[in-house]
Enzyme design. Structure first.
Site, short mmCIF file in Angstrom:
data_model
loop_
_atom_site.label_atom_id
_atom_site.label_comp_id
_atom_site.label_asym_id
_atom_site.label_seq_id
_atom_site.Cartn_x
_atom_site.Cartn_y
_atom_site.Cartn_z
N GLU A 151 -10.46 -7.03 3.29
CA GLU A 151 -9.30 -6.45 3.96
C GLU A 151 -9.59 -6.24 5.44
O GLU A 151 -10.62 -5.66 5.80
CB GLU A 151 -8.92 -5.09 3.35
CG GLU A 151 -7.78 -4.42 4.15
CD GLU A 151 -7.37 -3.02 3.65
OE1 GLU A 151 -8.16 -2.37 2.95
OE2 GLU A 151 -6.24 -2.61 3.98
N GLU A 160 -0.77 -0.70 -4.46
CA GLU A 160 -2.06 -0.05 -4.18
C GLU A 160 -1.93 1.45 -3.91
O GLU A 160 -0.98 1.89 -3.26
CB GLU A 160 -2.63 -0.76 -2.93
CG GLU A 160 -3.83 -0.08 -2.30
CD GLU A 160 -4.35 -0.90 -1.11
OE1 GLU A 160 -4.27 -2.14 -1.14
OE2 GLU A 160 -4.82 -0.28 -0.15
N ASP A 169 -14.42 2.45 0.06
CA ASP A 169 -14.69 2.22 1.48
C ASP A 169 -16.19 2.42 1.71
O ASP A 169 -16.75 3.45 1.32
CB ASP A 169 -13.88 3.22 2.32
CG ASP A 169 -13.96 2.91 3.81
OD1 ASP A 169 -12.90 2.69 4.41
OD2 ASP A 169 -15.08 2.90 4.38
N HIS A 226 -12.07 -1.13 0.98
CA HIS A 226 -11.04 -0.66 1.91
C HIS A 226 -11.45 -1.00 3.35
O HIS A 226 -12.54 -0.62 3.79
CB HIS A 226 -10.88 0.85 1.76
CG HIS A 226 -9.98 1.47 2.76
ND1 HIS A 226 -10.44 2.31 3.75
CD2 HIS A 226 -8.65 1.34 2.95
CE1 HIS A 226 -9.42 2.69 4.49
NE2 HIS A 226 -8.32 2.12 4.04
N GLU A 272 -9.62 3.75 -2.72
CA GLU A 272 -10.14 4.06 -1.38
C GLU A 272 -10.36 5.56 -1.20
O GLU A 272 -11.12 5.96 -0.32
CB GLU A 272 -9.21 3.49 -0.29
CG GLU A 272 -7.90 4.21 -0.15
CD GLU A 272 -6.96 3.55 0.86
OE1 GLU A 272 -6.46 2.46 0.57
OE2 GLU A 272 -6.73 4.13 1.93
N ASP A 286 0.85 -1.20 0.00
CA ASP A 286 0.00 0.00 0.00
C ASP A 286 0.89 1.25 0.00
O ASP A 286 1.79 1.36 0.83
CB ASP A 286 -0.89 -0.01 1.25
CG ASP A 286 -1.88 1.13 1.24
OD1 ASP A 286 -2.15 1.68 0.16
OD2 ASP A 286 -2.39 1.48 2.32
MG LIG Z 1 -4.97 1.24 1.20
#
Ligand SMILES: [Mg+2]
Length: 390
Positions: free
Chosen positions: A340, A241, A291, A318, A268, A215
């Site tokens: 996740e 990411e 998200d 997310h 996200e 990430d």
């Molecule tokens: Mg992330």
């Protein structure tokens, strides 16, 4: 007809937002003192620690009450601005509207925001209301939300863990893990070396049969991501990411062109279905990560999931497995094949002690089992919700 009688958003106490947690950690979590690559790194005074420039706004709770006294509860972020949008703009306009009409109400809130933008902070406000409405609908109909949206599609959700306590992730039984990249362009070659060393160490620790992702939290430019991806190729990252400024859509196109064989994930920090449509139709990313508490709630995420599925692209929300909202989405949506779980709590603290809602599941051996209680199965009553208020 059941109508909306009251909508109230409020700040959630920070000690409640991080769960009951009484077991002492045997090691402080990776987040304590860690440098994480961030978009402000080009400005020296904000480089080392992103908490210096991030707002102190608390989490937001949103309680929607219907004409028969039934209620639902949603959660989002970013404190007073989002609370103001709910309590001073969207909320009063929705009083008297049909309480179960989630499509109609989502359409209204996103259009209420059109003069100042339906993305960003207004999308957080839309999300808080939408999640409360779905919770209410499930409780009125006495069914879990995952059934109302056409699930289940699976018996449980397979999760990956996010964070740099990789050994703890393995001990907990996760079979996939995601690292937070510590360095970006501002750290030059030395940073590139350190990023590679971190990834190499994680690969050595987990072996060849565990997926590792990276990430980059909006911290990089195209040139840097290309160089980093070339360095990491031998360690087989599953995806890279959130690497660029989220508004740099041309940049994502360039990245895809220059890294044809590398898994790319993101989204996200995208808030409206149109941005996901843009990315999906051009296949800029392999995994979309809206998200559920930010990008328009469950209604917003179902729209994004339909776009992604039509393009054959996965949606892995997310931090979806950190909330009951994301868990219901993950259990129900066929194209959401993994979840996740963000792990920022201390090493050795049972995950069950880190949850906001008593009714929500936590990963056991990397798998989340979702509650089949009505609504999102939050497991709180109105007294419990009152105790969350800051
Ligand atoms: Mg992330």
């Amino acid at each position: 007809m059941l109508t909306i009688e009251r909508i109230e958003a409020f700040a959630i106490r920070s000690d409640i937002a991080s769960g009951p947690g009484h077991t002492p950690a045997r090691r402080a979590p990776w987040l304590a003192g860690a440098e994480i690559a961030a978009p402000l790194a080009r400005h020296a005074r904000f480089k080392r620690d992103r908490t210096v420039w991030r707002p102190k706004w608390p989490a937001v709770g949103c309680l929607v009450t219907a004409s028969d006294g039934s209620w639902g509860f949603g959660v989002s972020r970013y404190g007073s601005p989002v609370i103001a949008i709910v309590n001073e703009h969207f909320g009063p306009l929705l009083i008297g509207e049909p309480a179960l009409a989630t499509e109609r109400l989502w359409d209204m809130t996103t259009r209420f925001a059109s003069p100042y933008g339906a993305g960003g902070l207004s999308a957080y406000a839309t999300s808080a209301i939408d999640l409360a409405l779905w919770d209410l609908k499930g409780k009125v109909l006495k069914r879990p939300v995952y059934e109302l949206i056409g699930g289940p599609s699976r018996s449980h959700v397979e999760c990956y863990a996010t964070g740099n306590d990789t050994d703890w992730h393995m001990e907990l039984g996760f079979r996939a893990t995601k690292l937070a990249c510590p360095h970006g362009p501002a750290d030059g070659l030395e940073g590139l070396d350190a990023n590679e060393a971190l990834f190499a160490k994680a690969r050595e620790l987990v072996g060849p049969q565990v997926e590792i992702m990276l990430d980059c939290w909006m911290s990089m430019d195209v040139e840097y991501v290309v160089r980093l991806a070339q360095r990491l190729a031998r360690y087989e990252p599953r995806w890279i990411e959130d690497s660029l400024n989220p508004d740099d859509l041309d940049g994502f196109e360039a990245l895809r062109r220059r890294l044809p064989g590398v898994g790319l994930a993101g989204g996200e920090h995208w808030y409206v279905p149109q941005t996901f449509l843009h990315a999906a139709s051009r296949r800029l990313l392999d995994v979309l990560q809206p998200d559920i508490g930010w990008a328009g709630g469950l209604t917003g995420l179902l729209r994004i999931a339909a776009i992604a599925d039509a393009a054959g692209i996965a949606v892995i929300p997310h931090a979806g497995m950190n909330t009951p909202y994301g868990q219901h989405f993950g259990l129900a949506v066929p194209g959401s094949h993994m979840g996740e779980f963000f792990l920022g709590s201390g090493v050795g603290v049972p995950l069950d002690e880190t949850k906001l809602f008593p009714g929500q599941g936590v990963p056991v051996d990397g798998k989340v089992t979702v509650s089949d209680a009505p609504g999102f199965g939050l497991g709180v009553d109105l007294d419990g919700i009152a105790r969350m208020k800051a």
